[in-house]
Motif scaffolding. Structure first.
Motif, PDB file in Angstrom:
ATOM      1  N   GLY B 103      59.543 -78.290  52.432  1.00  0.00           N
ATOM      2  CA  GLY B 103      59.224 -79.367  52.097  1.00  0.00           C
ATOM      3  C   GLY B 103      61.087 -80.264  52.206  1.00  0.00           C
ATOM      4  O   GLY B 103      61.841 -79.478  52.142  1.00  0.00           O
ATOM      5  N   ASP B 104      60.892 -81.600  52.581  1.00  0.00           N
ATOM      6  CA  ASP B 104      62.591 -82.153  52.491  1.00  0.00           C
ATOM      7  C   ASP B 104      63.201 -82.686  50.945  1.00  0.00           C
ATOM      8  O   ASP B 104      64.492 -81.965  50.643  1.00  0.00           O
ATOM      9  CB  ASP B 104      62.542 -83.609  53.063  1.00  0.00           C
ATOM     10  CG  ASP B 104      61.251 -84.082  52.479  1.00  0.00           C
ATOM     11  OD1 ASP B 104      60.096 -83.717  52.331  1.00  0.00           O
ATOM     12  OD2 ASP B 104      61.790 -85.162  51.554  1.00  0.00           O
ATOM     13  N   GLY B 105      61.721 -82.415  50.229  1.00  0.00           N
ATOM     14  CA  GLY B 105      63.279 -82.248  48.501  1.00  0.00           C
ATOM     15  C   GLY B 105      63.027 -80.849  48.591  1.00  0.00           C
ATOM     16  O   GLY B 105      64.678 -81.098  47.713  1.00  0.00           O
ATOM     17  N   ASN B 132      58.894 -84.384  55.213  1.00  0.00           N
ATOM     18  CA  ASN B 132      57.790 -85.285  55.305  1.00  0.00           C
ATOM     19  C   ASN B 132      58.358 -87.057  54.373  1.00  0.00           C
ATOM     20  O   ASN B 132      57.208 -88.001  54.151  1.00  0.00           O
ATOM     21  CB  ASN B 132      55.953 -85.278  54.512  1.00  0.00           C
ATOM     22  CG  ASN B 132      56.677 -84.887  53.505  1.00  0.00           C
ATOM     23  OD1 ASN B 132      57.635 -85.023  53.033  1.00  0.00           O
ATOM     24  ND2 ASN B 132      55.289 -83.613  53.048  1.00  0.00           N
ATOM     25  N   GLU B 133      59.622 -86.519  54.501  1.00  0.00           N
ATOM     26  CA  GLU B 133      60.865 -87.722  53.553  1.00  0.00           C
ATOM     27  C   GLU B 133      59.660 -88.435  52.183  1.00  0.00           C
ATOM     28  O   GLU B 133      60.168 -89.441  51.993  1.00  0.00           O
ATOM     29  CB  GLU B 133      60.701 -89.059  55.065  1.00  0.00           C
ATOM     30  CG  GLU B 133      60.281 -88.919  56.389  1.00  0.00           C
ATOM     31  CD  GLU B 133      60.503 -89.815  57.487  1.00  0.00           C
ATOM     32  OE1 GLU B 133      60.159 -90.603  57.196  1.00  0.00           O
ATOM     33  OE2 GLU B 133      61.943 -89.530  58.204  1.00  0.00           O
ATOM     34  N   ALA B 134      59.826 -87.323  52.251  1.00  0.00           N
ATOM     35  CA  ALA B 134      59.183 -88.024  50.544  1.00  0.00           C
ATOM     36  C   ALA B 134      59.013 -86.674  49.286  1.00  0.00           C
ATOM     37  O   ALA B 134      58.001 -85.916  50.510  1.00  0.00           O
ATOM     38  CB  ALA B 134      58.738 -89.135  50.395  1.00  0.00           C
ATOM     39  N   TYR B 135      58.946 -86.592  48.595  1.00  0.00           N
ATOM     40  CA  TYR B 135      58.240 -85.187  47.213  1.00  0.00           C
ATOM     41  C   TYR B 135      56.872 -85.607  47.320  1.00  0.00           C
ATOM     42  O   TYR B 135      55.898 -86.424  46.580  1.00  0.00           O
ATOM     43  CB  TYR B 135      58.990 -85.028  46.328  1.00  0.00           C
ATOM     44  CG  TYR B 135      60.406 -85.286  46.030  1.00  0.00           C
ATOM     45  CD1 TYR B 135      61.514 -85.732  46.711  1.00  0.00           C
ATOM     46  CD2 TYR B 135      60.130 -83.963  45.300  1.00  0.00           C
ATOM     47  CE1 TYR B 135      62.427 -85.464  45.938  1.00  0.00           C
ATOM     48  CE2 TYR B 135      61.358 -83.688  45.098  1.00  0.00           C
ATOM     49  CZ  TYR B 135      62.561 -83.992  46.021  1.00  0.00           C
ATOM     50  OH  TYR B 135      63.487 -83.912  44.870  1.00  0.00           O
ATOM     51  N   MET B 136      55.815 -85.386  48.308  1.00  0.00           N
ATOM     52  CA  MET B 136      54.656 -85.528  48.287  1.00  0.00           C
ATOM     53  C   MET B 136      53.487 -84.908  47.659  1.00  0.00           C
ATOM     54  O   MET B 136      52.688 -85.777  46.509  1.00  0.00           O
ATOM     55  CB  MET B 136      54.318 -85.118  50.185  1.00  0.00           C
ATOM     56  CG  MET B 136      55.093 -86.122  50.428  1.00  0.00           C
ATOM     57  SD  MET B 136      54.392 -88.333  50.224  1.00  0.00           S
ATOM     58  CE  MET B 136      55.104 -88.820  51.892  1.00  0.00           C
TER      59      MET B 136
HETATM   60 MG   LIG Z   1      58.747 -83.719  51.522  1.00  0.00          MG
END
Ligand SMILES: [Mg+2]
Ligand SMILES: Cc1ncc(C[n+]2csc(CCOP(=O)(O)OP(=O)(O)O)c2C)c(N)n1
Ligand code: SF4
Ligand code: SF4
Ligand code: SF4
Lengths: 99, 300
Positions: B103-105, B132-136
């Motif tokens: 992921g992004d994080g 997905n632009e955050a820690y989902m």
């Molecule tokens: Mg993410």
């Protein structure tokens, strides 16, 4: 061919049946996702032009293109509605489960 | 604004190598990974760190990856695939692709140091970041890839607070600065472009990086059928771009003649619900600055 739900799966009954270590087989499907669905995609094949946008965009890859008409694996369709939303011919409708 | 395509959807295999995952309905990360695996094929060894994808693909005893697959620690994707690549080489496995998916994080934040190492050493791996632009997975915390103004639980919006106060980090630039053989951005809303980039990466040796924009209905707050719609709007409004870096040169794959208003992309998402006209304007001004920079680099 898509992977398939193993319908007669049972958990190991005795320790001897457990796999050793932290490894398991790949691609083992023991539980379905169908219970998540509120709406079910229903295809009207007569409107379909086989552009395959639904096939490529379906997040879960449950639309099949090996038969004459597209197929949907309802064990793993989550009812997200992406296929119906992206279909340029409105060939897929989302129908409430149970109706 | 069409993208050149060499193959057609009908040429692709019906076989799925990621199936039955417990990701949310409409999850774009799932699309990115299943399409990438379609191109890469069965001889792919995958490594995933802690993230949505790891949490949803092996809820024992179910295993949704139908390829060799290992879960690693949150910061360790790049170091793990570096080791996998070394092991594959030692064993003389020439037909395998080593693929890290994070992921992004896990990529732009905690995994960046290891990823920089892989790029500098030019290890023979593909690294795919689904953004997905955050820690989902842990309930929507901001990352360095969360866009300016977005609400997350750690960048709240409400009385006196306006969402994230920092602009996002440019991961593509960071990786390109390592002079890797191949680096690209992509979006699940442009599947042909995405799959062509994966195919191109597969054919190259060395460190390859693909950064995929992956809308997230749960974290962004929109209904699940709109995943592709938002993916397209991000590109059409210039808030995401499709680019490649290859042989030291940067190329834009799609340049909208005019951008759609940012508002069209922002207003339907819960994470941007607090935004005003003024915020839309600030976002568009920043977008234009970024695009000026991009276009200069493409010319040079
Ligand atoms: Mg993410
Ligand atoms: C060292 C460490 N810190 C924190 C965590 C908890 N954790 C697991 S997944 C995750 C967020 C992942 O975010 P991202 O990489 O963007 O992937 P996403 O969940 O959005 O798919 C966090 C903080 C962890 N597993 N390990
Ligand atoms: S998107 Fe619609 S028209 Fe295209 S293949 Fe799917 S059902 Fe058929
Ligand atoms: S509703 Fe979602 S999961 Fe089901 S077939 Fe359509 S796109 Fe696939
Ligand atoms: S939270 Fe977002 S990225 Fe994670 S599984 Fe759900 S839709 Fe996918």
């Amino acid at each position: 061919m898509k992977p398939r739900l193993i319908r007669d799966f049972h958990f190991p009954a005795r320790p001897e049946e457990l796999a050793f270590g932290v490894c398991t087989d790949a691609g083992v499907l023991t539980t379905a996702n169908s219970g998540w669905r509120v709406f079910r995609p229903v295809l009207d094949a007569s409107k379909c032009i086989r552009c395959l946008f639904c096939w490529v965009y379906c997040p879960d890859g449950v639309i099949g293109k090996e038969e004459k008409d597209l197929t949907i694996d309802y064990d793993y369709c989550k009812g997200c509605g992406v296929c119906a939303h992206e279909c340029p011919k409105k060939a897929i409708s989302m129908v409430k489960e149970g109706e | 604004m069409t993208i050149d395509s060499k193959f057609q959807f009908s040429d692709l295999s019906d076989q799925e190598l990621l199936y039955g995952a417990k990701t949310c309905p409409g999850c774009a990360a799932t699309i990115a990974v299943r399409l990438a695996l379609k191109v890469l094929g069965e001889r792919t060894f995958v490594c995933v760190p802690a993230c949505c994808l790891a949490a949803t693909t092996n809820a024992y005893p179910q295993v949704s990856f139908a390829v060799n697959y290992v879960v690693t620690a949150f910061p360790a994707t790049a170091s793990t695939i570096a080791g996998m690549a070394a092991a594959a080489e030692m064993q003389g496995l020439e037909d395998v692709t080593i693929l890290g998916i994070a992921g992004d994080g896990g990529t732009a934040d905690i995994g960046l140091q290891a990823l920089s190492g892989v790029c500098e050493r030019n290890d023979n791996v593909i690294y795919l970041c689904y953004d997905n632009e955050a820690y989902m997975n842990t309930g929507i915390q901001r990352s360095s890839s969360t866009p300016w103004g977005a609400w997350t639980t750690t960048s709240p919006a409400g009385e006196g607070e306006r969402g994230k106060t920092k602009y996002r980090k440019n991961l593509f630039d960071i990786i390109a600065a390592h002079r890797v053989p191949y680096c690209a951005t992509a979006s699940v809303a442009y599947p042909m472009d995405l799959m062509e980039k994966v195919a191109k990466a597969k054919a190259i040796k060395g460190a390859r990086f693909i950064h995929v924009h992956a809308p997230c209905p749960t974290g962004w707050g929109y209904s699940s059928e709109k995943t592709i719609e938002y993916g397209k709007l991000a590109v059409e409004s210039g808030l995401w771009y499709l680019a490649e870096y290859e042989n030291g040169e940067m190329k834009l794959n799609l340049t909208p003649k005019t951008f759609k208003p940012a508002e069209l992309y922002l207003k339907g998402q819960r994470r941007f619900r607090h935004m005003t006209e003024q915020d839309y304007k600030l976002i568009e001004e920043n977008r234009d600055r970024e695009w000026d920079l991009l276009k200069e680099r493409v010319k040079a």
